[in-house]
Design a protein around this motif. Structure first.
Motif, mmCIF file in Angstrom:
data_model
loop_
_atom_site.group_PDB
_atom_site.id
_atom_site.type_symbol
_atom_site.label_atom_id
_atom_site.label_comp_id
_atom_site.label_asym_id
_atom_site.label_seq_id
_atom_site.Cartn_x
_atom_site.Cartn_y
_atom_site.Cartn_z
ATOM 1 N N THR B 26 36.551 71.188 36.050
ATOM 2 C CA THR B 26 37.337 71.941 35.062
ATOM 3 C C THR B 26 37.780 71.066 33.895
ATOM 4 O O THR B 26 37.834 71.509 32.764
ATOM 5 C CB THR B 26 38.580 72.609 35.695
ATOM 6 N N ASN B 27 38.104 69.794 34.148
ATOM 7 C CA ASN B 27 38.518 68.925 33.047
ATOM 8 C C ASN B 27 37.328 68.300 32.326
ATOM 9 O O ASN B 27 37.478 67.717 31.270
ATOM 10 C CB ASN B 27 39.433 67.806 33.553
ATOM 11 N N GLY B 28 36.191 68.405 32.918
ATOM 12 C CA GLY B 28 34.984 67.884 32.281
ATOM 13 C C GLY B 28 34.758 66.409 32.560
ATOM 14 O O GLY B 28 33.654 65.940 32.528
ATOM 15 N N TYR B 29 35.826 65.656 32.788
ATOM 16 C CA TYR B 29 35.687 64.219 33.019
ATOM 17 C C TYR B 29 36.992 63.698 33.614
ATOM 18 O O TYR B 29 38.011 64.372 33.573
ATOM 19 C CB TYR B 29 35.425 63.493 31.693
ATOM 20 N N ILE B 30 36.949 62.512 34.127
ATOM 21 C CA ILE B 30 38.187 61.853 34.524
ATOM 22 C C ILE B 30 38.601 61.017 33.318
ATOM 23 O O ILE B 30 37.821 60.195 32.847
ATOM 24 C CB ILE B 30 37.977 60.937 35.749
ATOM 25 N N GLN B 31 39.794 61.246 32.822
ATOM 26 C CA GLN B 31 40.173 60.558 31.597
ATOM 27 C C GLN B 31 40.337 59.059 31.821
ATOM 28 O O GLN B 31 40.968 58.620 32.769
ATOM 29 C CB GLN B 31 41.458 61.145 31.044
ATOM 30 N N HIS B 32 39.752 58.293 30.915
ATOM 31 C CA HIS B 32 39.874 56.840 30.968
ATOM 32 C C HIS B 32 41.321 56.455 30.694
ATOM 33 O O HIS B 32 41.950 57.009 29.782
ATOM 34 C CB HIS B 32 38.948 56.218 29.911
ATOM 35 N N PRO B 33 41.901 55.504 31.466
ATOM 36 C CA PRO B 33 43.304 55.151 31.263
ATOM 37 C C PRO B 33 43.595 54.554 29.885
ATOM 38 O O PRO B 33 44.738 54.566 29.429
ATOM 39 C CB PRO B 33 43.581 54.126 32.375
ATOM 40 N N GLY B 34 42.569 54.030 29.218
ATOM 41 C CA GLY B 34 42.803 53.449 27.899
ATOM 42 C C GLY B 34 42.761 54.464 26.771
ATOM 43 O O GLY B 34 43.124 54.165 25.643
ATOM 44 N N LYS B 35 42.335 55.689 27.080
ATOM 45 C CA LYS B 35 42.129 56.674 26.020
ATOM 46 C C LYS B 35 43.434 57.052 25.305
ATOM 47 O O LYS B 35 43.488 57.060 24.072
ATOM 48 C CB LYS B 35 41.455 57.930 26.591
ATOM 49 N N THR B 36 44.481 57.338 26.095
ATOM 50 C CA THR B 36 45.762 57.739 25.491
ATOM 51 C C THR B 36 46.319 56.610 24.624
ATOM 52 O O THR B 36 46.771 56.844 23.506
ATOM 53 C CB THR B 36 46.781 58.086 26.592
ATOM 54 N N SER B 37 46.295 55.373 25.151
ATOM 55 C CA SER B 37 46.811 54.237 24.378
ATOM 56 C C SER B 37 45.986 54.039 23.110
ATOM 57 O O SER B 37 46.523 53.767 22.040
ATOM 58 C CB SER B 37 46.760 52.945 25.196
ATOM 59 N N TYR B 38 44.661 54.167 23.243
ATOM 60 C CA TYR B 38 43.798 54.017 22.062
ATOM 61 C C TYR B 38 44.182 55.036 21.005
ATOM 62 O O TYR B 38 44.352 54.712 19.829
ATOM 63 C CB TYR B 38 42.306 54.183 22.429
ATOM 64 N N GLN B 39 44.348 56.290 21.447
ATOM 65 C CA GLN B 39 44.652 57.349 20.479
ATOM 66 C C GLN B 39 46.002 57.139 19.818
ATOM 67 O O GLN B 39 46.168 57.421 18.637
ATOM 68 C CB GLN B 39 44.575 58.716 21.154
#
Lengths: 190, 137
Positions: B26-39
Protein backbone atom coordinates in the motif's frame (compact mmCIF):
# COMPACT_ATOMS: atom_id res chain seq x y z
CA UNK A 1 -12.16 38.80 -7.44
CA UNK A 2 -8.93 39.12 -5.47
CA UNK A 3 -8.83 41.13 -2.24
CA UNK A 4 -7.16 44.56 -2.02
CA UNK A 5 -4.74 44.79 0.91
CA UNK A 6 -3.67 47.82 2.93
CA UNK A 7 -5.57 50.52 4.76
CA UNK A 8 -7.76 52.74 2.63
CA UNK A 9 -6.86 56.41 2.61
CA UNK A 10 -9.72 58.74 3.51
CA UNK A 11 -9.78 62.37 2.55
CA UNK A 12 -12.45 64.91 3.12
CA UNK A 13 -13.34 67.69 0.81
CA UNK A 14 -16.09 70.26 0.70
CA UNK A 15 -18.54 69.99 -2.18
CA UNK A 16 -21.32 72.62 -2.41
CA UNK A 17 -20.78 73.56 1.21
CA UNK A 18 -21.06 69.92 2.45
CA UNK A 19 -18.18 67.83 3.70
CA UNK A 20 -17.69 64.70 1.56
CA UNK A 21 -15.45 61.76 2.58
CA UNK A 22 -13.55 60.22 -0.27
CA UNK A 23 -11.73 56.88 -0.04
CA UNK A 24 -8.81 55.58 -2.07
CA UNK A 25 -7.13 52.15 -2.05
CA UNK A 26 -3.66 51.83 -0.60
CA UNK A 27 -1.02 51.89 -3.35
CA UNK A 28 2.75 51.35 -3.46
CA UNK A 29 4.45 54.79 -3.18
CA UNK A 30 6.91 55.93 -5.89
CA UNK A 31 10.35 54.28 -5.83
CA UNK A 32 13.55 54.15 -7.84
CA UNK A 33 16.21 51.44 -7.97
CA UNK A 34 18.77 50.06 -10.42
CA UNK A 35 18.59 46.60 -12.03
CA UNK A 36 21.24 44.04 -13.07
CA UNK A 37 21.84 45.96 -16.32
CA UNK A 38 22.27 49.32 -14.52
CA UNK A 39 18.87 50.38 -15.84
CA UNK A 40 16.73 52.55 -13.56
CA UNK A 41 13.52 50.78 -12.52
CA UNK A 42 10.90 52.95 -10.87
CA UNK A 43 7.14 53.44 -10.51
CA UNK A 44 7.02 54.43 -14.21
CA UNK A 45 8.49 51.03 -15.18
CA UNK A 46 5.65 49.18 -13.44
CA UNK A 47 2.89 51.55 -14.55
CA UNK A 48 0.04 49.53 -16.07
CA UNK A 49 1.81 46.25 -15.33
CA UNK A 50 1.07 43.40 -13.00
CA UNK A 51 4.15 42.54 -11.01
CA UNK A 52 5.38 40.04 -8.48
CA UNK A 53 7.86 41.33 -5.87
CA UNK A 54 10.13 39.52 -3.46
CA UNK A 55 13.13 40.21 -1.21
CA UNK A 56 16.37 38.23 -1.28
CA UNK A 57 20.16 38.61 -1.35
CA UNK A 58 22.64 36.78 -3.53
CA UNK A 59 24.65 35.29 -0.65
CA UNK A 60 21.49 34.15 1.12
CA UNK A 61 22.06 30.59 2.23
CA UNK A 62 18.64 29.58 3.47
CA UNK A 63 15.32 30.15 1.70
CA UNK A 64 16.43 32.25 -1.30
CA UNK A 65 17.50 29.48 -3.70
CA UNK A 66 14.12 27.78 -3.29
CA UNK A 67 12.34 31.14 -3.73
CA UNK A 68 14.28 31.80 -6.91
CA UNK A 69 13.44 28.34 -8.21
CA UNK A 70 9.75 29.03 -7.63
CA UNK A 71 10.05 32.53 -9.16
CA UNK A 72 11.52 30.90 -12.27
CA UNK A 73 8.09 29.31 -12.77
CA UNK A 74 6.51 32.78 -12.88
CA UNK A 75 9.26 33.92 -15.27
CA UNK A 76 8.79 30.94 -17.60
CA UNK A 77 5.00 31.17 -17.66
CA UNK A 78 4.83 34.90 -18.49
CA UNK A 79 7.99 35.14 -20.57
CA UNK A 80 6.05 36.26 -23.64
CA UNK A 81 3.47 38.38 -21.79
CA UNK A 82 4.66 41.97 -21.36
CA UNK A 83 1.84 42.78 -18.94
CA UNK A 84 3.61 40.76 -16.20
CA UNK A 85 7.05 41.50 -14.70
CA UNK A 86 9.05 40.49 -11.64
CA UNK A 87 10.97 42.70 -9.17
CA UNK A 88 13.43 41.04 -6.79
CA UNK A 89 14.83 43.53 -4.29
CA UNK A 90 18.20 42.82 -2.69
CA UNK A 91 18.17 43.51 1.04
CA UNK A 92 21.98 43.42 1.05
CA UNK A 93 22.51 46.23 -1.49
CA UNK A 94 26.03 47.09 -0.26
CA UNK A 95 27.33 43.66 -1.32
CA UNK A 96 24.83 43.08 -4.11
CA UNK A 97 26.27 45.41 -6.69
CA UNK A 98 24.98 45.57 -10.26
CA UNK A 99 27.79 43.22 -11.33
CA UNK A 100 26.89 40.72 -8.66
CA UNK A 101 23.20 40.80 -9.55
CA UNK A 102 24.12 40.32 -13.21
CA UNK A 103 26.20 37.30 -12.30
CA UNK A 104 23.36 35.86 -10.19
CA UNK A 105 20.71 36.38 -12.87
CA UNK A 106 23.09 34.70 -15.32
CA UNK A 107 23.28 31.66 -13.05
CA UNK A 108 19.49 31.47 -13.12
CA UNK A 109 19.64 31.54 -16.92
CA UNK A 110 17.71 34.80 -17.37
CA UNK A 111 18.03 36.14 -20.88
CA UNK A 112 15.52 38.94 -20.44
CA UNK A 113 16.29 41.39 -17.62
CA UNK A 114 13.32 43.60 -18.50
CA UNK A 115 11.09 40.70 -17.48
CA UNK A 116 12.81 39.94 -14.17
CA UNK A 117 14.54 42.92 -12.57
CA UNK A 118 17.00 42.24 -9.75
CA UNK A 119 17.26 45.51 -7.89
CA UNK A 120 19.79 47.29 -5.71
CA UNK A 121 19.91 50.79 -4.22
CA UNK A 122 20.17 52.60 -0.91
CA UNK A 123 19.68 50.28 2.03
CA UNK A 124 17.19 52.61 3.69
CA UNK A 125 15.12 52.83 0.51
CA UNK A 126 15.07 49.03 0.23
CA UNK A 127 13.84 48.68 3.82
CA UNK A 128 11.30 51.44 3.19
CA UNK A 129 9.91 49.71 0.10
CA UNK A 130 9.72 46.41 2.02
CA UNK A 131 7.63 48.20 4.63
CA UNK A 132 5.40 49.66 1.92
CA UNK A 133 4.77 46.10 0.64
CA UNK A 134 3.83 45.34 4.27
CA UNK A 135 6.59 42.72 4.64
CA UNK A 136 9.67 42.57 6.85
CA UNK A 137 13.34 42.87 5.99
CA UNK A 138 16.13 43.58 8.47
CA UNK A 139 19.73 42.97 9.37
CA UNK A 140 20.24 40.24 11.95
CA UNK A 141 23.75 39.05 12.81
CA UNK A 142 22.30 35.81 14.23
CA UNK A 143 20.45 34.81 11.06
CA UNK A 144 22.14 32.68 8.38
CA UNK A 145 23.76 35.17 6.00
CA UNK A 146 23.24 38.10 8.39
CA UNK A 147 19.79 39.19 7.20
CA UNK A 148 16.24 38.17 7.86
CA UNK A 149 13.47 38.71 5.38
CA UNK A 150 10.03 37.55 4.52
CA UNK A 151 9.77 34.63 2.09
CA UNK A 152 6.66 36.16 0.57
CA UNK A 153 5.91 36.73 -3.07
CA UNK A 154 3.75 39.84 -3.31
CA UNK A 155 1.27 40.33 -6.13
CA UNK A 156 0.69 43.93 -7.25
CA UNK A 157 -1.90 44.97 -9.82
CA UNK A 158 -1.79 47.47 -12.67
CA UNK A 159 -2.82 50.30 -10.34
CA UNK A 160 -0.03 49.49 -7.85
CA UNK A 161 -2.46 47.92 -5.37
CA UNK A 162 -1.51 44.94 -3.18
CA UNK A 163 -3.56 41.93 -4.28
CA UNK A 164 -1.97 38.83 -2.79
CA UNK A 165 0.73 37.26 -0.59
CA UNK A 166 2.20 33.83 -1.27
CA UNK A 167 4.85 31.67 0.38
CA UNK A 168 7.71 31.72 -2.13
CA UNK A 169 9.21 28.58 -0.63
CA UNK A 170 6.09 26.45 -1.23
CA UNK A 171 5.20 25.05 -4.63
CA UNK A 172 1.45 24.86 -3.83
CA UNK A 173 1.39 28.51 -2.77
CA UNK A 174 3.12 29.56 -6.00
CA UNK A 175 0.56 27.48 -7.96
CA UNK A 176 -2.07 29.74 -6.37
CA UNK A 177 -0.07 32.84 -7.38
CA UNK A 178 0.05 31.69 -11.02
CA UNK A 179 -3.73 31.24 -10.97
CA UNK A 180 -4.25 34.66 -9.35
CA UNK A 181 -2.07 36.40 -11.98
CA UNK A 182 -4.39 34.93 -14.62
CA UNK A 183 -7.39 36.31 -12.70
CA UNK A 184 -5.75 39.78 -12.55
CA UNK A 185 -5.03 39.67 -16.28
CA UNK A 186 -8.79 39.28 -16.88
CA UNK A 187 -9.68 42.17 -14.57
CA UNK A 188 -11.22 45.20 -16.28
CA UNK A 189 -9.23 48.40 -15.93
CA UNK A 190 -10.98 51.58 -14.77
CA UNK B 1 -3.81 -26.64 24.94
CA UNK B 2 -0.37 -27.55 23.57
CA UNK B 3 -2.02 -28.51 20.30
CA UNK B 4 -3.72 -25.15 20.11
CA UNK B 5 -0.41 -23.28 20.51
CA UNK B 6 1.17 -25.50 17.86
CA UNK B 7 -1.47 -24.35 15.41
CA UNK B 8 -1.66 -20.73 16.51
CA UNK B 9 2.08 -19.96 16.44
CA UNK B 10 2.59 -20.43 12.69
CA UNK B 11 -0.70 -18.66 12.05
CA UNK B 12 0.49 -15.60 13.98
CA UNK B 13 3.74 -15.52 12.02
CA UNK B 14 1.84 -15.70 8.74
CA UNK B 15 -0.46 -12.92 9.93
CA UNK B 16 2.45 -10.60 10.87
CA UNK B 17 4.14 -11.29 7.55
CA UNK B 18 0.88 -10.53 5.73
CA UNK B 19 0.52 -7.16 7.52
CA UNK B 20 4.13 -6.33 6.66
CA UNK B 21 3.66 -7.16 2.98
CA UNK B 22 0.36 -5.28 2.94
CA UNK B 23 2.18 -2.18 4.25
CA UNK B 24 4.85 -2.41 1.59
CA UNK B 25 2.25 -2.86 -1.14
CA UNK B 26 0.00 0.00 0.00
CA UNK B 27 2.84 2.45 0.70
CA UNK B 28 4.69 1.39 -2.40
CA UNK B 29 8.04 1.24 -0.60
CA UNK B 30 9.67 1.27 2.78
CA UNK B 31 10.73 4.84 3.31
CA UNK B 32 14.47 5.38 3.61
CA UNK B 33 15.33 6.89 7.02
CA UNK B 34 17.38 9.62 5.34
CA UNK B 35 14.55 10.79 3.11
CA UNK B 36 12.76 13.02 5.65
CA UNK B 37 16.03 14.64 6.79
CA UNK B 38 17.10 15.15 3.18
CA UNK B 39 13.80 16.82 2.34
CA UNK B 40 13.98 19.06 5.39
CA UNK B 41 17.67 20.03 5.27
CA UNK B 42 18.81 19.70 1.66
CA UNK B 43 15.93 19.66 -0.80
CA UNK B 44 15.17 23.36 -0.79
CA UNK B 45 18.40 23.97 -2.68
CA UNK B 46 19.34 20.60 -4.21
CA UNK B 47 15.73 19.71 -5.08
CA UNK B 48 13.46 16.77 -4.18
CA UNK B 49 14.95 14.77 -7.02
CA UNK B 50 18.52 16.03 -6.54
CA UNK B 51 18.22 18.14 -9.66
CA UNK B 52 19.77 21.37 -8.27
CA UNK B 53 18.81 24.86 -9.56
CA UNK B 54 20.10 25.90 -12.97
CA UNK B 55 23.74 27.09 -12.64
CA UNK B 56 23.14 28.31 -9.09
CA UNK B 57 23.01 25.06 -7.11
CA UNK B 58 24.74 21.90 -8.37
CA UNK B 59 22.71 18.73 -8.93
CA UNK B 60 23.33 15.61 -6.86
CA UNK B 61 22.16 13.22 -9.57
CA UNK B 62 25.26 11.38 -10.80
CA UNK B 63 27.39 14.23 -9.42
CA UNK B 64 30.98 13.19 -10.14
CA UNK B 65 32.30 15.66 -7.56
CA UNK B 66 30.27 13.98 -4.79
CA UNK B 67 31.12 10.44 -5.95
CA UNK B 68 34.86 11.24 -6.00
CA UNK B 69 34.78 13.04 -2.65
CA UNK B 70 32.37 10.91 -0.66
CA UNK B 71 34.73 11.05 2.36
CA UNK B 72 34.39 14.85 2.45
CA UNK B 73 30.59 14.96 2.46
CA UNK B 74 30.28 14.78 6.31
CA UNK B 75 32.46 17.91 6.64
CA UNK B 76 30.55 19.78 3.89
CA UNK B 77 27.31 19.09 5.76
CA UNK B 78 28.84 20.12 9.11
CA UNK B 79 30.89 23.17 8.03
CA UNK B 80 29.50 24.16 4.66
CA UNK B 81 31.50 24.66 1.49
CA UNK B 82 32.81 28.07 0.60
CA UNK B 83 34.86 27.72 -2.57
CA UNK B 84 34.00 27.17 -6.24
CA UNK B 85 33.57 23.55 -7.33
CA UNK B 86 33.15 21.81 -10.68
CA UNK B 87 30.31 19.31 -10.92
CA UNK B 88 29.90 17.29 -14.11
CA UNK B 89 31.97 19.82 -16.02
CA UNK B 90 30.12 22.91 -14.76
CA UNK B 91 31.41 25.52 -12.30
CA UNK B 92 29.34 26.42 -9.22
CA UNK B 93 30.30 29.14 -6.73
CA UNK B 94 27.25 29.67 -4.54
CA UNK B 95 28.34 28.91 -0.94
CA UNK B 96 26.79 25.87 0.76
CA UNK B 97 25.74 26.64 4.30
CA UNK B 98 26.40 24.39 7.30
CA UNK B 99 23.60 22.31 8.79
CA UNK B 100 23.37 21.44 12.49
CA UNK B 101 22.37 17.79 12.57
CA UNK B 102 23.82 14.85 14.49
CA UNK B 103 25.99 12.04 13.13
CA UNK B 104 23.08 9.61 12.80
CA UNK B 105 21.01 11.96 10.63
CA UNK B 106 24.15 12.83 8.65
CA UNK B 107 24.82 9.14 7.95
CA UNK B 108 21.17 8.62 6.95
CA UNK B 109 21.29 11.58 4.56
CA UNK B 110 24.55 10.41 2.98
CA UNK B 111 23.12 6.90 2.51
CA UNK B 112 19.95 8.33 1.00
CA UNK B 113 21.90 10.57 -1.41
CA UNK B 114 24.25 7.69 -2.32
CA UNK B 115 21.44 5.31 -3.10
CA UNK B 116 18.97 7.69 -4.72
CA UNK B 117 21.24 10.04 -6.65
CA UNK B 118 24.79 8.67 -6.85
CA UNK B 119 23.85 5.04 -7.63
CA UNK B 120 26.42 4.06 -5.02
CA UNK B 121 25.85 0.95 -2.90
CA UNK B 122 28.28 1.67 -0.06
CA UNK B 123 26.52 2.34 3.24
CA UNK B 124 28.07 4.52 5.94
CA UNK B 125 27.26 4.70 9.65
CA UNK B 126 27.42 7.29 12.43
CA UNK B 127 30.87 6.10 13.62
CA UNK B 128 32.26 6.72 10.10
CA UNK B 129 30.69 10.21 10.13
CA UNK B 130 32.26 10.98 13.54
CA UNK B 131 35.66 9.84 12.36
CA UNK B 132 35.43 12.13 9.30
CA UNK B 133 34.26 15.01 11.50
CA UNK B 134 37.36 14.62 13.67
CA UNK B 135 39.52 15.17 10.59
CA UNK B 136 37.71 18.06 8.93
CA UNK B 137 40.07 20.53 7.22
Amino acid sequence: MLPVYGTKIYTSKVVDGNEVIDSADYTIPPFSFVNQDSVVVNNETVKGKIYVADFFFTSCPSICPKMKKEMLRVYEKYKANNEVIILSFSIDPARDTVARLKNYSGKLGLENSSKWHMLTGEKDSIYAIAASFLVSAAEDPNAPGGHVHSGNFILVDKQSRLRGYYDGTKTESVDKLLGDIDILLQEKQP
Amino acid sequence: MKKLIRYLAPLTIVLIAAIFIYNIVTNGYIQHPGKTSYQKECAQCHGDKGEGIKSLIPPLIDADFAIQNIDSIPCWIKNGLNHPITVNGKLYDQPMYPISIDEIQTANIINYISREFLKNKTEVNSAWVKEKWNNCP
